[in-house]
Each structure stands twice: as structure tokens, then as C-alpha cells.
Write a protein that holds these residues in place. Sequence first.
Motif, PDB file in Angstrom:
ATOM      1  N   SER A  65       0.856  -1.186   0.000  1.00 37.85           N
ATOM      2  CA  SER A  65       0.000   0.000   0.000  1.00 37.85           C
ATOM      3  C   SER A  65       0.889   1.231   0.000  1.00 37.85           C
ATOM      4  O   SER A  65       1.859   1.294   0.767  1.00 37.85           O
ATOM      5  CB  SER A  65      -0.896   0.008   1.237  1.00 37.85           C
ATOM      6  OG  SER A  65      -1.451   1.294   1.457  1.00 37.85           O
ATOM      7  N   LEU A  66       0.578   2.176  -0.859  1.00 33.02           N
ATOM      8  CA  LEU A  66       1.276   3.459  -0.882  1.00 33.02           C
ATOM      9  C   LEU A  66       0.259   4.553  -0.616  1.00 33.02           C
ATOM     10  O   LEU A  66      -0.753   4.659  -1.321  1.00 33.02           O
ATOM     11  CB  LEU A  66       1.953   3.696  -2.234  1.00 33.02           C
ATOM     12  CG  LEU A  66       2.752   5.011  -2.353  1.00 33.02           C
ATOM     13  CD1 LEU A  66       3.983   4.968  -1.455  1.00 33.02           C
ATOM     14  CD2 LEU A  66       3.180   5.264  -3.799  1.00 33.02           C
ATOM     15  N   ALA A  67       0.488   5.344   0.426  1.00 30.32           N
ATOM     16  CA  ALA A  67      -0.407   6.462   0.747  1.00 30.32           C
ATOM     17  C   ALA A  67       0.425   7.731   0.845  1.00 30.32           C
ATOM     18  O   ALA A  67       1.488   7.744   1.475  1.00 30.32           O
ATOM     19  CB  ALA A  67      -1.149   6.211   2.053  1.00 30.32           C
ATOM     20  N   ILE A  68      -0.042   8.786   0.199  1.00 29.60           N
ATOM     21  CA  ILE A  68       0.626  10.083   0.298  1.00 29.60           C
ATOM     22  C   ILE A  68      -0.387  11.099   0.802  1.00 29.60           C
ATOM     23  O   ILE A  68      -1.414  11.339   0.158  1.00 29.60           O
ATOM     24  CB  ILE A  68       1.213  10.533  -1.054  1.00 29.60           C
ATOM     25  CG1 ILE A  68       2.287   9.545  -1.503  1.00 29.60           C
ATOM     26  CG2 ILE A  68       1.789  11.939  -0.939  1.00 29.60           C
ATOM     27  CD1 ILE A  68       3.002   9.936  -2.781  1.00 29.60           C
ATOM     28  N   GLN A  69      -0.092  11.665   1.959  1.00 30.50           N
ATOM     29  CA  GLN A  69      -0.970  12.687   2.522  1.00 30.50           C
ATOM     30  C   GLN A  69      -0.302  14.041   2.415  1.00 30.50           C
ATOM     31  O   GLN A  69       0.838  14.226   2.833  1.00 30.50           O
ATOM     32  CB  GLN A  69      -1.295  12.380   3.984  1.00 30.50           C
ATOM     33  CG  GLN A  69      -2.259  13.401   4.590  1.00 30.50           C
ATOM     34  CD  GLN A  69      -2.791  12.954   5.930  1.00 30.50           C
ATOM     35  OE1 GLN A  69      -3.000  11.774   6.167  1.00 30.50           O
ATOM     36  NE2 GLN A  69      -3.026  13.910   6.813  1.00 30.50           N
ATOM     37  N   TYR A  70      -1.030  14.998   1.830  1.00 27.54           N
ATOM     38  CA  TYR A  70      -0.556  16.371   1.703  1.00 27.54           C
ATOM     39  C   TYR A  70      -1.184  17.224   2.802  1.00 27.54           C
ATOM     40  O   TYR A  70      -2.349  17.011   3.176  1.00 27.54           O
ATOM     41  CB  TYR A  70      -0.935  16.949   0.343  1.00 27.54           C
ATOM     42  CG  TYR A  70      -0.193  16.317  -0.824  1.00 27.54           C
ATOM     43  CD1 TYR A  70       1.039  16.804  -1.249  1.00 27.54           C
ATOM     44  CD2 TYR A  70      -0.736  15.225  -1.505  1.00 27.54           C
ATOM     45  CE1 TYR A  70       1.707  16.233  -2.321  1.00 27.54           C
ATOM     46  CE2 TYR A  70      -0.068  14.636  -2.575  1.00 27.54           C
ATOM     47  CZ  TYR A  70       1.155  15.143  -2.983  1.00 27.54           C
ATOM     48  OH  TYR A  70       1.815  14.570  -4.034  1.00 27.54           O
ATOM     49  N   GLY A  71      -0.416  18.170   3.284  1.00 24.57           N
ATOM     50  CA  GLY A  71      -0.923  19.079   4.313  1.00 24.57           C
ATOM     51  C   GLY A  71      -1.765  20.183   3.715  1.00 24.57           C
ATOM     52  O   GLY A  71      -1.450  21.369   3.862  1.00 24.57           O
ATOM     53  N   VAL A  72      -2.829  19.775   3.038  1.00 22.66           N
ATOM     54  CA  VAL A  72      -3.729  20.762   2.435  1.00 22.66           C
ATOM     55  C   VAL A  72      -5.134  20.189   2.392  1.00 22.66           C
ATOM     56  O   VAL A  72      -5.380  19.124   1.846  1.00 22.66           O
ATOM     57  CB  VAL A  72      -3.276  21.159   1.008  1.00 22.66           C
ATOM     58  CG1 VAL A  72      -3.086  19.933   0.119  1.00 22.66           C
ATOM     59  CG2 VAL A  72      -4.260  22.132   0.372  1.00 22.66           C
ATOM     60  N   GLY A  73      -6.035  20.888   3.029  1.00 19.10           N
ATOM     61  CA  GLY A  73      -7.456  20.583   2.939  1.00 19.10           C
ATOM     62  C   GLY A  73      -8.185  21.866   2.624  1.00 19.10           C
ATOM     63  O   GLY A  73      -7.575  22.867   2.218  1.00 19.10           O
TER      64      GLY A  73
END
Length: 956
Positions: A65-73
Motif C-alpha cells: 500500500s502506498l499512501a501520500i498525505q498532503y498538508g492541504v485541505g
Amino acid sequence: MTSRNSFKMLAIFLFAIAFTMTSCKNEKAEKAEETAQLSIDFEKYELENGLDVVLHQDKSDPIVSLAIQYGVGSNREKTGRTGFAHLFEHMLFQKSENVGEDQFFKKIQDAGGTLNGGTWKDGTIYYEVVPKNAMEMIMWLESDRMGYFVNTVTESAFYNQQEVVQNEKRQRVDNNPYGHTNWVLDKNLYPEGHPYNWQVIGELVDLQNATVDDVREFYDRFYGPNNATLVLAGDFEKEEAKQMIEKYFGEIKRRQEVEPLKPQPVSLETTKRLYHEDNFATAPQLNMVWPTPEQYTEDAYALDFLAEILSQGKKAPLYKVLVKEKELTSQTNAYNNAQELAGEFHIRITANNGVDLKKVEEGIFEAFQLFEKEGVTDRDIERIKAGLETQFYNGISSVLGKSFQLAQYNVFAGDPGFIEQDIENIKKVTKEDVMRVYNTYIKDKPYVMTSFVPKGQTDLIAANSEKAAVVEEEIKENVIKTVTDSNEEIAKTPSKIDRSVEPKQGEAPKLTIPDTWTAELSNGMDVYGIEQNEIPTVNFSLVIEGGHLMDSKDKNGVANLMTDIMMEGTANKTPEQLEEEIELLGASINMYTTNESIVIRGNTLTRNFDETMKLIEEILLEPRWDEEEFGRIKTKTINEIKRSDANPNVVANRVYDKLLYGEDHIFSYPISGTEEAVAAITMNDLKEFYNKNFSPSISTFHVVGKIDKEEALKSLRGLEERWAAKDVTIPEYPVANNRDKASLYFVDIPNAKQSVINIGYIALPRTDKDFYPAEVMNYKLGGSFSGNVNLILREEKGYTYGARTGFSGTKIPGTFTASSSVRTNTTGESVKIFKDEIAKYKDGISEEDLEFTKNALIKSNARRFETQFSLLGMLQEMSSYDLPPNYIENEEKVIKGMTLEQHKELANKYLDESKMAYLVVGDAATQFAQFKKMGFDEVKLLNKEGEEVTLEDVKM
């Protein structure tokens, strides 16, 4: 792709993980051991460009599993420029400099994987789960959209996704009962300019006014490696993974620095009371929201406990007053939503039909008084924590679940291992803390309150409420906007590697089917099991054949009421006592009715399986038949039936079943029953149903988890000895595809912002030799995101959030159905596209499309056995259709052996658009007339019960 509502589930998931120290052990050594067991091993490091990397190895299944979370909502947006983060989430799925249009989904599916993304107020995440041989490919894909994307943002691509997102808003918000609630609450809880003042999905006008330059600027600010966390979890070698990450992500340049947002909690000087007449609601709903602190604060933890104690279970004050004493509602709901910048404490009550919300508000404050009087006990605190060890293990049963957890903690707490501190914070919560936060944030404090009532029922709103400024979209004629991009070749961003070359995948993992065991108990009940030792839990189900099939047409709904009443106590336990017994075991038990069965479903820790089964035995063999609870269940069911009339999707499915199965078949009647039928059902009807239709001879038990055959059968001994078999006859109803024309049926939902489309007819049962081949045949038509109907209606036209086709069959012939929810002013064209694509599909598909189908279906089997829940589904399918343990191998043979000629033959045999029912549920005033000119054999206007009416009847 998902928006804020879906990612509320992530918040719940993390909250569950936080409550992992739930056992009542007293010895320090045992607690220390448990803490170690509940940790997740990881390695964290940072690339030179600022990308945080977290690695977690899990070799239990051949997947990664590859997950990339960006600090933008949406919290990074500005007033007048809302919805950008969510819109951008969609844009990043279209193409990048080295990946072609719509190829992200196609390439992942071709590798046997799955992918998606989500945006909420505080973040955006993208993720893939693939067989391990495709790990380098997903590195290539994700790095390309992180560093090699923005030059591909053209006017036409941008316009298309603007349309898709607007349709998502119509589907989730504008076309749903109470859909505008969060908009009203946030506008009044948070001041203008606060990052939580607007919705994640944005305002329609902002989405329509956004420009390509806006998108480019937003990308440059927030989507760089220095504002992201990459989590890789699964079956990989660390050094190889590190080299790949450096190769694909290391050269991406840092972009603008993103300063962390500081908490911005809010306060209210006075209570705000607002109302809205809801176009779809059939029952009034009251919401009350108090401002609270942000996540990970001491008070936020205690507020979570407070919400649970106030609303959940039969001991809860809100339940006692509003449900049991005053009978104003059938369900109470409270929760604390602690976010990055601020928190909110919610109470949401959907009242029974016709109930005055003034009474609901009064009842809530009476419940507060009861809470103050009764207080909080140590047992309450213990009860809340009891089930969360089980929930923790469920949450990390998949590599994707662990990826989510590690990413979220890293972004919001700065440490993927924050789980241990989170656990400590939870363990500190006391009964005194719960009372303190109640007095600090709730008691006598201002709040925002909304009264959403059905059209024309303003007499039900709470006192002194003002009209909320909800903006309703007008239904306008569809204007096709043509956007022409320049013919200039897209500029390629320089790279050290040739990114135009897709990495080669190694050999796909071979299919390894878990070992299964079976047994037959002396009372005739079959047992199917799989031992899986990855986590110390057990998932199980008891399936009793019959279900809705056992209902009589005049007393329709008895089976459904049975599954509700049997969870309301036992002969020796009150409903409240049974509920508490289940909770103290850390177990979950639920019971439900399907068309062909009644199911008892459970999940518990391995060490508590025996005790859990004793409760199952008691529930099943010693019903309480509680008259008081029966009355409440009937009221709840009748109100749910009434409310279902407000949901266009429910109306569509109900009418569709009636049209296809006909009034002589029980499937044309809803499982829940009708208002009249449920009102007439008595307790004697339930007892008769129970005595006649519950037998081990038509039952199968399925068990998966950290338990062997011997231990499982030992825990079933009580059921075996006490539950005697009897003869049970399951009714048979003739089912046939006897349609001979293309019929257009239209159900009016005035002012609907979308039309729900269901197209199809009776097809074949799951037991037919052609069923699985037909499913394979359907895959490229509409069985996946890359299906033809979705690519046209969503990706090309932008008319919908999603379109699909599929076969549904059991032992009884199911349907072939094509379905979607489309923008109202594209209804006619969308129906025509479905019809044309089904017809065109019979001409055959390309060799490339057949190869894509084979790859997607065969390679995805690597993900098929990862969780206990998925293995339980496999056992249920085996037992339901008498399939051999290696039936998945046989399915692979079907896929591998399919030729273009066989595919075409199956399409012509099972797809005939000239004989299908075409059902549309939408706004008749603007959409009905066009269908009389579209060449259908017949065009009929129906009411919500599926009965033919005239234009005058619907008062257009």
C-alpha cells in the motif's frame, strides 16, 4: 474520489485506534506487554527535498500500500475561492506529463490494484493497494503527479473535473435530505474568513468561477514534497524500497514553504437558531452544535467520552428521555468532532414524522438534567473503553489501514508513533474529566441550532428560529460548453530518468488460497472455517436461510422486525443488560435480514469468543419478546419507511424491483415492509415466524480468525446440543425475463437536482454456469472505473459522479442493471448514452480491452484474502452456492480462457437494450416530456409506489 463525509470515517478510525488500552489487567508487566503488542513498527526518514517517508513491513500478504498525505485541505482555501483542495484531488487523477488521460485508474486496475483519494477540512490523501510486483509502477505514478503534473492542466481537463465535482455536490448535498445542514452549521459556528467557515466540496459559484491559473497557483503552494508524507506498507524489502523512493521522489524540487496552521478555536456570544424547509426531508431534524477545542487536547478526549455517555445505548440520558419516555425519535446521536484547528460537539436528532422540534429541544435539556443527576460512573468509563481493543485490531487488519494511521499521526502530531501517547491520553480520562468538560463547554453555553423540516411544515421548527440563507440551484437547460485547448505540445519538466517509460512489473504473485475446514454438527448445521493468525480476533456469521422469502405479502416486514426484536434482550437479560454484556466483552453483534436469509454477524477478541458465543446462543434460543421494545421498533420502522420516500435512490430501487419482479413476487415488496403492513404486525406474528422458520437444518456458521477448528467447534457445542432441527420449507417464486419492449418509466421528485437512472431486466442466478463469465464480460462495459459508461458519462461529459453496470444474482435470478445519478438537465442524453453503449458493446471489444479485463480480475486476487472480513465473505459464498474450496481457481480459468468470440457471444446473450426497463427518478416538470420523442416502445409516469399516474396527478 471522496470528500469530507467519507473521511469522517478516517477520524473515527483514528479515534478507535486511540482507545487501545482497554483491558482490565492490573499487573504493570501485562500492561507493558499489551502496549508493545498494540504498537506498529515503522521507520521514518526525510528526503533532502523535505518529503517525510514512513516504511512499515507486513509480509502476511503479497501486496503493498502506498499512501501520500498532503498538508492541504479546505482549511487552506479563502472565501470566494472554496472547493480547490477537493477539485485538485480530482484533477490529479486525470493525467500527468508522463501518464496519459484516464490512465491512472486503468494502469492500477490492469495491475490488479485499487486506488482512490480523499479530501477533508484538514488534509488530502491519495492511496493505492497493488500486488507487490507493481510497487515500482505506483512509485512512478505518484511521483509523476507530485512533480510532473501542472503543465498538463488544460482548459478542457479543468472544465471536465469542474463538472464532475459539481455533480458530486448535487449527489451528496443538493439531492439528499438534510444535505445543506453542515453548510448552515459551519456558516454560523465559524466567522467569515475562518478556515472552517465553508464546505470541503466548495460553493457552486466558486467552482464555476475558478480558473486554470487559480489551480496552478494552488498546486505550486501546497503539493510539493516538503508538504507531504509518504507511507509504504506491505510486502517489500526496505533497501529496495528506499532506492525506488529516492529514484522517483528524490529529484522533485521543494516548493513554497507551508507554515503549519495554528489552532483557531471559536466561541459564541449568543445562541443562533436557524431553520430550512428541506425539499427532500419527510421528517424534521434538529442539530445542536457547541464549539470545543482542537484535537489531541486533554478536553477533546474527555468530550469523546461525554458524547458516548449522553447518546449511545439504552443507558444514555438522551435515549431514555427522547426515545423511551417521550417517543420523539427512534435514535439519538452525539459526537465530538475534534479537528486540527477547532472542535465541535454535535447532537443530531431526526425526529419521528410530524414531531414538533420544540419538544425535541426541551427533551434534550431534560436529558442534560438527568445526566447531571445520575452523573458518570467508573463502569461507564470502563464500558466505553471495553470494545476498542477489538476496533484497534480491525483497523490495522489491512496494510491500507496501517498506512492511513501512520500518515495521519505524522502529519498532525509530527510522529507516526504518536499512537502510544494517544493511548496514554485516553487512559487518563476519568469520570471527573467528563463532568468537567460538560460544565465547561455544554451546560448553559451558547450553541448553533438548526431545524430542517419538510416543505410546508414550518410549524415544526424550534422557537425563535430564523430562515437560513441556503442557496438552491436552479434547474436550467443544459448548455454544452466547448473548450478548445491549444495544440502546443505539453512541456516536459526535466528529470534525471526517462519518466516516459513505465517501469516493468515483475512476475505477479501466484494465487494462494487459504486452507478451509468444514464440519456438520449433529443438529444439521454446517460449519465453515478459516484459521488466520495475523490479529487476535475472530469474525463470524450465522446465516439462516429464508429471510424476506419467508414473508407473506399481507404481513410483509415480519422477517425484518424479527432481527430487530431478537437483539432487544433475552429471557434472562433486559435489553439494557444484553447491550452491556456485549460491550464489556469488547464484542459487536448485529442481526439483519436479506432477501434470502437472516444473518447474525459478530466480531470479538479471540480470548472472548467462547463468552460471545454463549450470548449468541442466548439471543437465538431465548428471545425476550419485549412488548415495549416491539412498539418502539415498529414506530422506528414505520418512520424509516416514510423517510425513505425522500431519498431518490431508495425510491428508484423500490420501484425498479417492482417493475422487474412483478407484484406476485415477494422481491417486489421492500424488506422493511410497508407502513400498513408493519402497523398490522403483532408479536404473535413474530413468534409464529420464529417457531416455524428458525432451524439449524437451514443454517450455516462461518468463522474466521485466530482460532482453530477444535476450539471453534467446542464453542459451538451449546448451540449444537440445545438447538433442535425442524423441517422448514422455503417458498419458491417463479422468476423470468418476460420483457418484450423498451419501456421508459418516470417517477417525479419535484425540483430534483439530479436524476437517478436504473436500466435493466431479470438476468440469471449466481448458480448458472454463465453467471461468472457474464460478470467477466461486463467488466469493461461498467464493472470498473474504467468501464465505458463511466468514462463517457463522467470523464468525457462530466454529467455524473459515477456510472456503472453489473449482474446481481443469488440462488434466485437477479438483474442486469446499468445505473447512475446525473445532472438533471442531462437526463435524456444520459439515458441515450447508456442505451447506445449497451447496444454497441454487443459488437465486441478489442483485444486490448479483453487483456485489460483479464489482468484486472486475475491480478486483483492478490488482495482478496487480506482481512478476516474478506475471508468471511469467501466462506459465505462457498456455503451459499455449494462451491468447492478452490472455486477462485476455477474463476481464474474462466477469465484466462475467455476469447473475443466468447465475450461477444455472452454480450449478445445477456444484453438486449431493446427489452429493458428504463427507470428515471427526477424532476418530471423539466425532464419527462422529452422521452416521448426518443423512440421508446412505451413511456409512463409513475408515482413512488410504482403505480401509473397522469401529469395532473403529480401537479406539474
